[in-house]
Design an enzyme around this catalytic site. Sequence first.
Site, mmCIF file in Angstrom:
data_model
loop_
_atom_site.group_PDB
_atom_site.id
_atom_site.type_symbol
_atom_site.label_atom_id
_atom_site.label_comp_id
_atom_site.label_asym_id
_atom_site.label_seq_id
_atom_site.Cartn_x
_atom_site.Cartn_y
_atom_site.Cartn_z
ATOM 1 N N GLU A 47 0.866 -1.178 0.000
ATOM 2 C CA GLU A 47 0.000 0.000 0.000
ATOM 3 C C GLU A 47 0.902 1.227 0.000
ATOM 4 O OE1 GLU A 47 -2.709 0.325 3.311
ATOM 5 O OE2 GLU A 47 -3.436 2.266 2.592
ATOM 6 N N ARG A 290 6.011 -13.273 9.254
ATOM 7 C CA ARG A 290 6.655 -11.983 9.022
ATOM 8 C C ARG A 290 8.116 -12.030 9.429
ATOM 9 N NH1 ARG A 290 2.838 -7.777 9.133
ATOM 10 N NH2 ARG A 290 4.429 -6.244 9.650
ATOM 11 N N LYS A 300 4.513 0.768 9.579
ATOM 12 C CA LYS A 300 4.618 1.995 8.793
ATOM 13 C C LYS A 300 4.131 3.194 9.584
ATOM 14 C CE LYS A 300 2.990 0.157 4.900
ATOM 15 N NZ LYS A 300 2.414 0.049 3.555
HETATM 16 P P1 ATP Z 1 1.192 -1.599 7.828
HETATM 17 O O1 ATP Z 1 2.460 -1.337 8.608
HETATM 18 O O2 ATP Z 1 0.506 -0.359 7.388
HETATM 19 O O3 ATP Z 1 0.314 -2.662 8.393
HETATM 20 P P2 ATP Z 1 1.956 -3.522 5.903
HETATM 21 O O4 ATP Z 1 3.218 -3.941 6.552
HETATM 22 O O5 ATP Z 1 0.807 -4.422 5.866
HETATM 23 O O6 ATP Z 1 1.596 -2.121 6.442
HETATM 24 P P3 ATP Z 1 1.759 -3.376 3.054
HETATM 25 O O7 ATP Z 1 2.174 -2.255 2.182
HETATM 26 O O8 ATP Z 1 0.355 -3.756 3.053
HETATM 27 O O9 ATP Z 1 2.292 -3.002 4.477
HETATM 28 O O10 ATP Z 1 2.674 -4.625 2.811
HETATM 29 C C1 ATP Z 1 2.886 -5.206 1.544
HETATM 30 C C2 ATP Z 1 3.244 -6.642 1.708
HETATM 31 O O11 ATP Z 1 4.399 -6.776 2.504
HETATM 32 C C3 ATP Z 1 2.140 -7.415 2.398
HETATM 33 O O12 ATP Z 1 1.808 -8.524 1.580
HETATM 34 C C4 ATP Z 1 2.724 -7.847 3.701
HETATM 35 O O13 ATP Z 1 2.324 -9.145 4.013
HETATM 36 C C5 ATP Z 1 4.229 -7.787 3.465
HETATM 37 N N1 ATP Z 1 4.919 -7.450 4.704
HETATM 38 C C6 ATP Z 1 4.736 -6.355 5.471
HETATM 39 N N2 ATP Z 1 5.509 -6.412 6.578
HETATM 40 C C7 ATP Z 1 6.209 -7.579 6.518
HETATM 41 C C8 ATP Z 1 7.177 -8.213 7.364
HETATM 42 N N3 ATP Z 1 7.577 -7.671 8.512
HETATM 43 N N4 ATP Z 1 7.679 -9.400 6.965
HETATM 44 C C9 ATP Z 1 7.298 -9.945 5.805
HETATM 45 N N5 ATP Z 1 6.396 -9.405 4.968
HETATM 46 C C10 ATP Z 1 5.842 -8.228 5.309
HETATM 47 MG MG MG Z 2 -1.118 -4.072 4.773
#
Ligand code: ATP
Ligand code: MG
Length: 586
Positions: A47, A290, A300
């Site tokens: 996003e 994650r 974020k």
């Molecule tokens: P927010 O911090 O706003 O919740 P988010 O981490 O979900 O944001 P996105 O932009 O939706 O951010 O993430 C894009 C992709 O990255 C998603 O498919 C998410 O699963 C993956 N992602 C985000 N954080 C991690 C992490 N710590 N480890 C592995 N994958 C991640």
């Molecule tokens: Mg997200």
Amino acid sequence: MSSPSSPAESAAAVATADGPRDFIRQIVREDLAAGKHVAIHTRFPPEPNGYLHIGHAKAICLSFGIAREFNGWCNLRLDDTNPGKEDPEFVQGIKDDVRWLGYDWHNLRHASDYFDVFYRAALKLIGDGLAYVDDLSAEEMRAYRGTLTEPGRNSPHRGRSIEENLDLFRRMRAGEFADGSRTLRAKIDMAAGNINLRDPALYRIRKVTHQNTGDAWPIYPMYDFAHALSDAMEGITHSLCTLEFEDHRPLYDWCVDKVDLPSHPELWQSVVAAGLEAKPAKPRQIEFSRLNLSYCITSKRKLAQLVNEGFVDGWDDPRMNTLRGLRRRGFTAAGIRLLIERVGVSKQNSVIDYAIFENCVREDLDATAPRRMAVLDPLKLVITNLPEGHAETLVFANHPKDEGFGTREVPFARELWIEREDFAEVPPKGWKRLVPGGEVRLRGVGIVKCDKVLKDADGNVAGLHCTLDPESRAGLPGADRKVKGTIHWVSAAHAVAAEVRLYDRLFNVPAPDAEADGRPWTAHINPDAKRVVQGWIEPAAAQAEPEQRCQFERLGYFVADRVDHRVDAPVFNRVVTLRDTWAAKA
Ligand code: ATP
Ligand code: MG
């Protein structure tokens, strides 16, 4: 003559090659072997409401990496269903960061490319009796939803006729209703054990200008609906996401199955008309854990808070664990990819020690960074048995283990800077460096003996007078004479003044956002995470291009700052020290 192999054959061939063998790659291998797909297609769906961070690197390396290893494709899809919070600046940042990590996309897409598809799909669901317009407020909806132990209750509007629902939804789309006054909901089961299936919202009213579609839409699709249909639209075969989406998978499958894009080309005619590739299929969602790193924040919202409240100097501040922060700090893409490879892929949640990350970067930089000399806390050393004005040019290897790095010229003269901490009047036990009356080897020169210690008015050490043993010069028979220590130096007359930014971990506790001690996470910011010193660097180091890395011998790995460094005004950032200095503190 053998005929060229089909994409499926070549993909299967890659599938047997060496490489990571985690459970996701195993599924991909089996699917290819079973002929389920001609080629695999993944996507990375951030996003654009912030810059990417180290956690995202795991998702990127996984989805782009698998596509590459199995001769498939990976799309970059910006999940822009939340106007107002999203920004073109972040879109550009995400694209730059994915490329910097070493990947490129098959197609660049936006969820907003499919707004018309989502809308038509919603009309189809309504027509099939699978969605309805609800007038409950957000608060009422929460009350009707039930809990983990109690079923929800049907909304009083659940029984609306298809005609009424179609009319209301069309009027939602036409902008007739106020924000939040109505929602389109899937008609699934208010008693479902999985709360995500209790008639989840598919569309909400939001009269907010969208960065791509402007004011064309007063309604926006919800994430689960838009994400599932975007995957289906692009023919994604394996939709890889983090574990928190596991409970959403039944809804994901419901959206894919009930809308059934492959059988309904009339739903995606706008995509074809726009000239975008459309190959609808049924994707499979697979979840993995994650990446959590100690001493890091990977939310974020919190990263934005660090920027907005001035705790750091921006999204690319070298203390930030955003990809652009890490890049500016001097971390390498290869080092990040190495971390992701080492961490592996599973469904097990864990926290990875930040020291593992630093070691991956050290390992990469040890092999790739040329060596230079710099003095960060200078003490003047005068070699009294060299004549005034003495100057020579020495030739140093750029890398101790790799001749391919070549050599460079290092000016040597009578007056040098050495590191203040390489001299001790009263040495601690085990001291190997310079003491009054003692000897030390000057790197690449020979052995000097400290004859005299100069003091300032306050009694602080202000300089050293030494003599150089002429028999110990490099290349002479006496060069092998043993002394305990070797120290680095720069010629005072030739060294270039440089601003050196000494960075360290941004937080001084491993789990800053645990808030276990009742203190806010921002209370754990390490005040010593940035220290700026004026140092002296050898001339060759000053010549670095922005973003060029080197090892300053005995000090650590450094990078010429990609924004501020200039050859005539050098600025270096410390990437990482040579050894882990945190293990002892923990
Ligand atoms: P927010 O911090 O706003 O919740 P988010 O981490 O979900 O944001 P996105 O932009 O939706 O951010 O993430 C894009 C992709 O990255 C998603 O498919 C998410 O699963 C993956 N992602 C985000 N954080 C991690 C992490 N710590 N480890 C592995 N994958 C991640
Ligand atoms: Mg997200």
